[in-house]
Design a protein around this motif. Sequence first.
Motif, PDB file in Angstrom:
ATOM      1  N   ALA A 108      -9.714  22.498   6.706  1.00 34.17           N
ATOM      2  CA  ALA A 108      -9.791  21.100   7.139  1.00 34.17           C
ATOM      3  C   ALA A 108      -9.774  20.151   5.945  1.00 34.17           C
ATOM      4  CB  ALA A 108     -11.047  20.866   7.971  1.00 34.17           C
ATOM      5  N   ILE A 109     -10.403  20.535   4.863  1.00 32.55           N
ATOM      6  CA  ILE A 109     -10.433  19.705   3.662  1.00 32.55           C
ATOM      7  C   ILE A 109      -9.066  19.710   2.994  1.00 32.55           C
ATOM      8  CG2 ILE A 109     -11.471  19.405   1.381  1.00 32.55           C
ATOM      9  CD1 ILE A 109     -14.069  20.539   2.548  1.00 32.55           C
ATOM     10  N   VAL A 110      -8.434  20.854   2.929  1.00 41.29           N
ATOM     11  CA  VAL A 110      -7.091  20.953   2.340  1.00 41.29           C
ATOM     12  C   VAL A 110      -6.112  20.089   3.124  1.00 41.29           C
ATOM     13  CG1 VAL A 110      -5.173  22.513   1.842  1.00 41.29           C
ATOM     14  CG2 VAL A 110      -7.506  23.226   1.330  1.00 41.29           C
ATOM     15  N   ALA A 111      -6.225  20.102   4.444  1.00 40.38           N
ATOM     16  CA  ALA A 111      -5.345  19.278   5.277  1.00 40.38           C
ATOM     17  C   ALA A 111      -5.567  17.792   4.994  1.00 40.38           C
ATOM     18  CB  ALA A 111      -5.583  19.579   6.748  1.00 40.38           C
ATOM     19  N   ALA A 112      -6.826  17.375   4.863  1.00 40.26           N
ATOM     20  CA  ALA A 112      -7.132  15.971   4.572  1.00 40.26           C
ATOM     21  C   ALA A 112      -6.585  15.567   3.208  1.00 40.26           C
ATOM     22  CB  ALA A 112      -8.647  15.742   4.626  1.00 40.26           C
ATOM     23  N   ILE A 113      -6.692  16.463   2.234  1.00 38.39           N
ATOM     24  CA  ILE A 113      -6.156  16.188   0.894  1.00 38.39           C
ATOM     25  C   ILE A 113      -4.641  16.013   0.972  1.00 38.39           C
ATOM     26  CG2 ILE A 113      -5.746  17.211  -1.393  1.00 38.39           C
ATOM     27  CD1 ILE A 113      -8.549  18.541  -1.077  1.00 38.39           C
ATOM     28  N   TYR A 114      -3.978  16.899   1.692  1.00 32.89           N
ATOM     29  CA  TYR A 114      -2.523  16.822   1.824  1.00 32.89           C
ATOM     30  C   TYR A 114      -2.085  15.517   2.490  1.00 32.89           C
ATOM     31  CZ  TYR A 114       2.185  17.761   3.447  1.00 32.89           C
ATOM     32  OH  TYR A 114       3.519  17.654   3.711  1.00 32.89           O
ATOM     33  N   LEU A 115      -2.747  15.134   3.582  1.00 32.36           N
ATOM     34  CA  LEU A 115      -2.391  13.900   4.274  1.00 32.36           C
ATOM     35  C   LEU A 115      -2.612  12.675   3.389  1.00 32.36           C
ATOM     36  CD1 LEU A 115      -3.831  14.665   7.817  1.00 32.36           C
ATOM     37  CD2 LEU A 115      -1.424  14.573   7.141  1.00 32.36           C
ATOM     38  N   ALA A 116      -3.711  12.664   2.657  1.00 29.31           N
ATOM     39  CA  ALA A 116      -3.991  11.537   1.761  1.00 29.31           C
ATOM     40  C   ALA A 116      -2.969  11.476   0.629  1.00 29.31           C
ATOM     41  CB  ALA A 116      -5.405  11.656   1.193  1.00 29.31           C
ATOM     42  N   GLU A 117      -2.572  12.643   0.119  1.00 34.38           N
ATOM     43  CA  GLU A 117      -1.556  12.682  -0.934  1.00 34.38           C
ATOM     44  C   GLU A 117      -0.237  12.101  -0.435  1.00 34.38           C
ATOM     45  OE1 GLU A 117       0.808  15.904  -3.744  1.00 34.38           O
ATOM     46  OE2 GLU A 117      -0.159  16.588  -1.904  1.00 34.38           O
ATOM     47  N   CYS A 118       0.169  12.492   0.763  1.00 36.56           N
ATOM     48  CA  CYS A 118       1.423  11.985   1.325  1.00 36.56           C
ATOM     49  C   CYS A 118       1.368  10.472   1.502  1.00 36.56           C
ATOM     50  CB  CYS A 118       1.709  12.642   2.670  1.00 36.56           C
ATOM     51  SG  CYS A 118       2.097  14.394   2.542  1.00 36.56           S
ATOM     52  N   GLN A 119       0.259   9.974   2.015  1.00 36.43           N
ATOM     53  CA  GLN A 119       0.140   8.533   2.205  1.00 36.43           C
ATOM     54  C   GLN A 119       0.153   7.794   0.878  1.00 36.43           C
ATOM     55  OE1 GLN A 119      -2.821   7.188   4.950  1.00 36.43           O
ATOM     56  NE2 GLN A 119      -2.795   5.113   4.145  1.00 36.43           N
ATOM     57  N   ARG A 120      -0.538   8.333  -0.111  1.00 37.22           N
ATOM     58  CA  ARG A 120      -0.577   7.677  -1.430  1.00 37.22           C
ATOM     59  C   ARG A 120       0.808   7.668  -2.067  1.00 37.22           C
ATOM     60  NH1 ARG A 120      -1.423   3.631  -3.973  1.00 37.22           N
ATOM     61  NH2 ARG A 120      -1.853   3.816  -6.173  1.00 37.22           N
ATOM     62  N   GLU A 121       1.564   8.747  -1.912  1.00 35.22           N
ATOM     63  CA  GLU A 121       2.918   8.778  -2.453  1.00 35.22           C
ATOM     64  C   GLU A 121       3.785   7.701  -1.802  1.00 35.22           C
ATOM     65  OE1 GLU A 121       4.268  12.790  -1.907  1.00 35.22           O
ATOM     66  OE2 GLU A 121       3.327  13.469  -3.762  1.00 35.22           O
ATOM     67  N   ARG A 122       3.668   7.536  -0.478  1.00 36.25           N
ATOM     68  CA  ARG A 122       4.408   6.477   0.210  1.00 36.25           C
ATOM     69  C   ARG A 122       3.997   5.103  -0.310  1.00 36.25           C
ATOM     70  NH1 ARG A 122       3.263   9.648   4.663  1.00 36.25           N
ATOM     71  NH2 ARG A 122       1.651   8.219   5.364  1.00 36.25           N
ATOM     72  N   GLU A 123       2.711   4.894  -0.513  1.00 36.29           N
ATOM     73  CA  GLU A 123       2.238   3.613  -1.036  1.00 36.29           C
ATOM     74  C   GLU A 123       2.816   3.343  -2.421  1.00 36.29           C
ATOM     75  OE1 GLU A 123      -2.120   3.467   1.192  1.00 36.29           O
ATOM     76  OE2 GLU A 123      -2.024   3.801  -0.960  1.00 36.29           O
ATOM     77  N   MET A 124       2.862   4.363  -3.252  1.00 36.24           N
ATOM     78  CA  MET A 124       3.402   4.192  -4.602  1.00 36.24           C
ATOM     79  C   MET A 124       4.888   3.854  -4.545  1.00 36.24           C
ATOM     80  SD  MET A 124       1.494   7.197  -6.659  1.00 36.24           S
ATOM     81  CE  MET A 124       0.636   6.606  -8.093  1.00 36.24           C
ATOM     82  N   GLU A 125       5.609   4.482  -3.637  1.00 41.74           N
ATOM     83  CA  GLU A 125       7.036   4.179  -3.483  1.00 41.74           C
ATOM     84  C   GLU A 125       7.251   2.731  -3.056  1.00 41.74           C
ATOM     85  OE1 GLU A 125       8.484   7.054  -0.708  1.00 41.74           O
ATOM     86  OE2 GLU A 125       8.413   8.691  -2.168  1.00 41.74           O
ATOM     87  N   GLN A 126       6.311   2.202  -2.295  1.00 39.84           N
ATOM     88  CA  GLN A 126       6.399   0.810  -1.848  1.00 39.84           C
ATOM     89  C   GLN A 126       5.853  -0.168  -2.874  1.00 39.84           C
ATOM     90  OE1 GLN A 126       4.206   0.852   1.803  1.00 39.84           O
ATOM     91  NE2 GLN A 126       5.736   2.044   2.891  1.00 39.84           N
ATOM     92  N   GLY A 127       5.291   0.353  -3.963  1.00 39.27           N
ATOM     93  CA  GLY A 127       4.763  -0.507  -5.007  1.00 39.27           C
ATOM     94  C   GLY A 127       3.352  -1.004  -4.754  1.00 39.27           C
ATOM     95  N   ARG A 128       2.618  -0.323  -3.881  1.00 41.34           N
ATOM     96  CA  ARG A 128       1.231  -0.703  -3.608  1.00 41.34           C
ATOM     97  C   ARG A 128       0.318   0.121  -4.497  1.00 41.34           C
ATOM     98  NH1 ARG A 128       1.009  -0.253   2.740  1.00 41.34           N
ATOM     99  NH2 ARG A 128      -1.095   0.307   2.182  1.00 41.34           N
ATOM    100  N   TYR A 129      -0.352  -0.545  -5.421  1.00 35.81           N
ATOM    101  CA  TYR A 129      -1.209   0.180  -6.364  1.00 35.81           C
ATOM    102  C   TYR A 129      -2.682  -0.147  -6.235  1.00 35.81           C
ATOM    103  CZ  TYR A 129       3.114   1.567  -8.537  1.00 35.81           C
ATOM    104  OH  TYR A 129       4.345   2.101  -8.761  1.00 35.81           O
ATOM    105  N   LEU A 130      -3.026  -1.190  -5.527  1.00 33.38           N
ATOM    106  CA  LEU A 130      -4.424  -1.572  -5.420  1.00 33.38           C
ATOM    107  C   LEU A 130      -5.043  -1.028  -4.146  1.00 33.38           C
ATOM    108  CD1 LEU A 130      -4.159  -5.273  -6.571  1.00 33.38           C
ATOM    109  CD2 LEU A 130      -4.837  -3.298  -7.925  1.00 33.38           C
ATOM    110  N   ASP A 131      -6.322  -0.710  -4.212  1.00 32.43           N
ATOM    111  CA  ASP A 131      -7.066  -0.278  -3.049  1.00 32.43           C
ATOM    112  C   ASP A 131      -7.330  -1.491  -2.171  1.00 32.43           C
ATOM    113  OD1 ASP A 131     -10.071   1.722  -2.610  1.00 32.43           O
ATOM    114  OD2 ASP A 131      -8.698   0.858  -1.179  1.00 32.43           O
ATOM    115  N   ARG A 132      -6.811  -1.472  -0.967  1.00 35.01           N
ATOM    116  CA  ARG A 132      -6.971  -2.624  -0.067  1.00 35.01           C
ATOM    117  C   ARG A 132      -7.940  -2.330   1.024  1.00 35.01           C
ATOM    118  NH1 ARG A 132      -0.756  -4.670   0.102  1.00 35.01           N
ATOM    119  NH2 ARG A 132      -0.489  -4.379  -2.078  1.00 35.01           N
TER     120      ARG A 132
END
Length: 71
Positions: free
Chosen positions: A47-71
């Motif tokens: 369950a923790i590995v799955a949460a890490i993977y999902l968060a990684e995917c979302q963060r990568e998408r944010e970086m591609e969009q140029g979002r770097y700040l925690d909102r």
Amino acid sequence: MSIQEKISIDELGDKGHWLRKFRKAKNLNTLQLMVSNAIDRHHAVPAIVAAIYLAECQREREMEQGRYLDR
């Protein structure tokens, strides 16, 4: 007792917890190191590995969009 040990298993299984941590990464190299470290620590709990993977995917998408700040 380290700070990591005080966090509950339920919180570690939450994608939001990992996303907040991963938003500190400002480039993909740093993100990969953070994810690798997290997986090394928690590889035994699916369950923790799955949460890490999902968060990684979302963060990568944010970086591609140029979002770097925690909102």
